[in-house]
Design an enzyme around this catalytic site. Structure first.
Site, PDB file in Angstrom:
ATOM      1  CD  GLU A 202      31.390 -70.140 -41.141  1.00  0.00           C
ATOM      2  OE1 GLU A 202      31.694 -70.099 -42.353  1.00  0.00           O
ATOM      3  OE2 GLU A 202      30.368 -69.589 -40.679  1.00  0.00           O
TER       4      GLU A 202
ATOM      5  CG  HIS B 116      27.705 -70.141 -43.098  1.00  0.00           C
ATOM      6  ND1 HIS B 116      28.114 -69.103 -42.299  1.00  0.00           N
ATOM      7  CD2 HIS B 116      26.411 -69.885 -43.417  1.00  0.00           C
ATOM      8  CE1 HIS B 116      27.106 -68.242 -42.141  1.00  0.00           C
ATOM      9  NE2 HIS B 116      26.062 -68.694 -42.806  1.00  0.00           N
TER      10      HIS B 116
ATOM     11  CB  CYS C 151      26.521 -65.689 -44.497  1.00  0.00           C
ATOM     12  SG  CYS C 151      24.746 -65.873 -44.296  1.00  0.00           S
TER      13      CYS C 151
END
Lengths: 246, 736
Positions: free
Chosen positions: A205, A203, A86
């Site tokens: 994560e 993302h 990002c």
């Protein structure tokens, strides 16, 4: 292997990424401060998401001047692995480690939602744990994720198979509707020609624990671990402090 | 010399002025008057509400800190506490929607991290005029992007909330922002200036001329000249706040400070006097040392500025350098601007001259409280007010119309502009009955729900408030959490109007009753009066923010149907109640009748039973019935399911079908369970004294409802879904 997560002023996915790499992927992970010059011997540098310097200029435009980024640049040029997520992707574009630029999402709004991306190139150090054409469900959260590059550059990155992820529908079709931010060629993530630097808008994560709705993001971290640990003798994984996740 | 006109400009009465003169033993100068003006404003001094708020229960075994601090604190075990509060930013959000809403988020976040907690979630309760009016759309777009612009940048997820539409908010939108923080129990900080000789440090943004008299503005009605008040609205800088957040948490974690307070309403004035008063000390401040954004500011302006992203810290002299070192790491200055002294006075100097010298107690604690006259409105809404309503010809049509009504319709257009996943704790995405956040390193989870139906409170403030508490609790119970604490945001009109005061009293009574019944303490909140524009008051709008704890997140329950063939069970009893429903508002154009009845004992039994059944693993999905009644609840269960499974339902009640389908009778929940468990589930309900009836099965592609065998409607899930999903985005499509 050892990961390093860079903290810029305004980074806000630094702790999230740190948490997943250390407590979910169970690899030694360091936080790297933007004012330092020390990469602490990491094998892979991760530039996390957030709003470095508030994104008050162009996203990522100021962070690229951080003292640590000069080290990261040299590290990447020497073949070190760098993953930009990002805002981290935006910084890599500003730094010139990846080609192209980001403009506002086509609907001119911030977008936070789950999207699907298709693995276009499974023969990279960031995707080798996945399959070609595999569809990953991973969230995005950005205002400037509309990938742009001049036609000549675009042709170039396609020719060198640098497009690693494209926005797609649930069946893996590359459609206009799936391209929520308006990126050219549905591009969600690209690598450099050498293959050691990757940037992506989604993302991973946020999609690494079943509790949060998807574990597809682990494919990317697992690929890195696979690639980098194959290359060198494995370090001992860090001890879990407490049960940090479910 | 202070004259009547100056007093009027400062929103002070002559009586209040007399009190001030008595307390300080002389006439105040203009700067001192300004200080009293903001600190004694309705917004800061709670002068019309204090006598009533005392009625709310504030005690409980988990309460670490009740009302009176920046936020309430509850013990959640394992050495951790939660810190939470809700605040309004209504007035600024009408004048300048983006910045008004953004600084609302910034303010509440500071309230939370000032206490040593890391903010982990924001929810907001928004009220706008109907979106078919372009003016309302533009306010809504501004507010939503303001919340997004601030929250997304600082990295605190906006995980839920609610949005209602009603013409009463045309000229007075409501923006209530709730924030939840998590802290270690041994690292809580308070806004106390203790220890004579300790230094007072100023950190964060420089002081400018923005927001002067913001608190006073929030304490008066709006007229046509409101546009001129734009300079009173502050401008937010989420990046600065992010630095401040990290730096403050770091100095607190390292134990380098004595006390800390944010500069919110009334800025430097409020923070210095409050900290001194709470520590039982005095304070000296040198205004020349205050970082200033522009030249030529007067002491009056410096003291009353509401520039954002500023904090005041008290530290012992030997730790000042260590504090400054942490702030320097985050590129923030932390100059010493004063000192804690004995004697209980605030002595403030400017260019070598003392410009303020007043007792802090008078400013902070002695603001007069008023028991303002109240009077029930001449015409009270009652069931007789509801004229005979014709039955609709086509129930499917009404069903689709309700799903597409902005208040009921899907709010993804709003929440996908918010980063609701950052911090990787969001277990349920927005849209579920309650927001659900895991706590890293533990099996526990926190659930939060905001609720408040102002149609009910307008028709009967007491019942409406009881419903708001009950429904917020019910939402938490539906995901499997046990409610533990309450914060409230009370949005009302001008308290000088006896009818408004009556609404307020009634609502507080209802809330107090319900909170007592559920055994949940109120740990703080906010009152926003003067929500009047051009003489018209909004509907009384108490918004409840309730937090719950779930011991094992793996047991969390979602609203969506899980599978085909499950038994659909309705908990609670259907009744013929149409008053205050979204149905009569949308279809019959009426805001009338009595709101649904609220029997707190019945509600409690229902919630206790559901938690018990969930604990026994008998519940596959649960969703509470709210606006739009049973039919809308069934539809939402279908929409939230992974495969958009439909359902076939047959009801045995004999009263009018529209009340059965769309009435909003309280204390009802739609639950599904495996057919094999149905018998046990129903037996358990009977033992718990909770009416429960198996009303149908999940499955198929339609939502179909029959009454005693006669089909009332059958609508494909996909068609209903589109009506619900597309309604809000359609208002915002670019028109050519």
């Amino acid at each position: 292997m050892k990961f390093g997560v860079v903290q810029f002023p305004g980074s806000n996915c630094d702790f999230d990424t740190f948490h997943v790499l250390r407590n979910v992927m169970k690899r030694e992970t360091a936080l790297l401060w933007h004012k330092d010059h020390d990469l602490q011997g990491v094998d892979c540098v991760v530039l996390p998401g957030g709003f470095s310097y508030g994104d008050y200029l162009r996203s990522g435009a100021i962070a690229r001047f951080s003292p640590l980024m000069q080290e990261v640049k040299a590290f990447a040029r020497a073949g070190g692995h760098v993953l930009g997520i990002c805002n981290g992707f935006q910084i890599l574009l500003e730094l010139g480690l990846l080609p192209g630029a980001m403009i506002r999402n086509k609907n001119l709004k911030f977008l936070c939602q789950h999207v699907r991306i298709r693995i276009e190139n499974e023969k990279t150090d960031f995707t080798r744990a996945g399959r070609k054409g595999q569809v990953l469900r991973i969230p995005i959260a950005h205002f400037d994720g509309n990938y742009y590059a001049p036609a000549r550059v675009l042709k170039d990155i396609e020719r060198h198979r640098q497009v690693v992820f494209r926005y797609c529908d649930a069946e893996g079709n590359i459609t206009e509707e799936a391209n929520v931010n308006g990126s050219l060629g549905n591009i969600a993530g690209i690598r450099n020609r050498e293959g050691n630097v990757l940037g992506l808008m989604p993302h991973p994560e946020r999609a690494s624990e079943a509790l949060l709705g998807s574990e597809d993001g682990r494919t990317i971290f697992a690929s890195l671990i696979l690639s980098l640990e194959r290359r060198k003798p494995a370090r001992r994984p860090v001890r879990r402090e407490r049960a940090r996740h479910d | 010399m202070i004259d009547k006109k100056t007093l009027d400009q400062h929103g002070l009465t002559e009586d209040e002025y007399g009190l001030i003169v008595g307390m300080i033993g002389r006439e105040p100068n203009l700067t001192e008057l300004g200080i009293f003006s903001v600190m004694w404003s309705e917004h800061c001094g709670y002068k019309s509400s204090r006598v009533h708020l005392k009625k709310l229960p504030t005690e409980g075994k988990h309460v670490v800190q009740g009302p009176g601090e920046n936020a309430g604190i509850l013990d959640i075990g394992d050495g951790q506490v939660i810190v939470f509060k809700i605040e309004s930013h209504n007035h600024p959000s009408f004048i300048e929607p983006y910045q008004g809403a953004a600084t609302g988020v910034g303010g509440i976040l500071r309230d939370i991290f000032t206490m040593g907690a890391r903010p982990i979630a924001v929810l907001d309760s928004l009220r706008f005029g109907p979106p078919d009016d372009p003016k309302n759309r533009s306010v809504m777009e501004g507010v939503v992007s303001g919340i997004a612009g601030y929250g997304n940048s600082i990295g605190v997820p906006t995980v839920g909330g609610e949005v209602y539409f009603n013409p009463c908010y045309d000229l007075n939108p409501l923006v209530n922002v709730f924030c939840l923080g998590l802290a270690d129990k041994d690292k809580i900080f308070y806004a106390k200036a203790e220890g004579a000789g300790n230094k007072v440090l100023y950190v964060g943004a420089k002081t400018g001329r923005d927001g002067i008299h913001g608190a006073t503005m929030a304490s008066a009605e709006f007229g046509k000249e409101t546009e001129h008040k734009r300079p009173n609205v502050q401008v937010g800088d989420p990046f600065k706040e992010k630095l401040l957040l990290e730096a403050c948490l770091e100095v607190m974690d390292r134990g380098r400070i004595v006390g800390i307070q944010q500069m919110g309403a009334a800025g430097l004035t409020c923070s210095t006097t409050e900290m001194a008063a709470k520590g039982g000390m005095g304070i000296v401040v040198d205004l020349d040392k205050v970082p200033q954004r522009e030249a030529g500011m007067t002491p009056y302006e410096i003291l009353l500025s509401e520039s954002q992203e500023r904090m005041l810290i008290v530290a012992s002299p030997e730790k000042v350098a260590a504090v400054q070192e942490v702030f320097a790491k985050w590129d923030l200055d932390a100059p010493v601007i004063g000192e804690v002294v004995e004697g209980g006075r605030a002595r403030i100097s400017f260019k070598g001259e003392v410009v303020v010298d007043i007792p802090v107690d008078a400013v902070v604690n002695l603001c007069p409280a008023y028991n303002r006259p109240s009077r029930a409105p001449a015409v009270l809404p009652n069931p007789a007010d509801l004229p005979p309503l014709p039955l609709p010809g086509d129930y499917a049509d009404v069903f689709l119309k309700l799903l597409a009504s902005p208040t009921i319709a899907d709010k993804e257009w709003v929440f996908r502009q918010y980063d609701h996943m950052v911090q990787v704790n969001t277990a349920f995405l927005p849209g579920a009955d309650a927001a659900l956040l895991r706590i890293k390193g533990s099996k526990k989870a926190l659930a939060v729900s905001l609720d408040g139906n102002s149609l009910y409170t307008r028709l009967d403030p007491k019942t409406g408030a009881r419903i708001a508490v009950a429904e917020a609790c019910r939402n938490l119970v539906c995901v499997g959490a046990r409610p533990v604490g309450v914060t409230n945001c009370l949005n009302f009109g001008n308290p000088e109007k006896p009818e408004v005061m009556w609404q307020f009293e009634q609502a507080v009574d209802g809330m107090a009753e319900a909170c007592r019944a559920f055994g949940i303490p109120v740990t703080g909140g906010n009152v926003s009066f003067y929500n009047d524009t051009e003489g018209l008051s909004i509907h009384p709008t108490p918004v409840l923010g309730i937090v719950g704890i779930l011991d094992d997140i793996r047991k969390a329950v979602r609203p969506g149907f899980k599978a085909t063939g499950d038994a659909v069970v309705l908990l609670g009893e259907n009744m013929e109640e149409l008053g205050g429903s979204e149905y009569i508002r949308i279809v019959h154009n009426l805001e009338a009748g009595a709101p649904p009845a609220m029997d707190l004992e019945r509600e409690k039994r229902l919630q206790e039973f559901l938690l018990e059944a969930m604990g026994a693993g008998l519940v596959r999905s649960a969703h509470d019935l709210a606006e739009g009644g049973l039919s809308v609840a069934l539809a939402e269960c279908a929409f939230h399911g992974a495969r958009k499974t439909g359902c076939e339902v047959d009801l045995t009640d004999t009263f009018r079908p529209d009340a059965l389908l769309f009435g909003e009778t309280q204390s009802r929940i739609v639950v599904t369970c495996r057919p094999a468990n149905l018998g046990r589930f129903l037996k358990m309900a009977a033992a718990g004294g909770v009416p429960a009836k198996s009303i149908g099965r999940t499955g198929g592609r339609d939502i179909a409802v029959r009454q005693q065998g006669r089909e009332l409607f059958r609508v494909p899930v996909e068609k209903a879904y589109r009506a619900w999903k597309d309604a809000l985005p359609n208002f915002f499509k670019v028109r050519t």
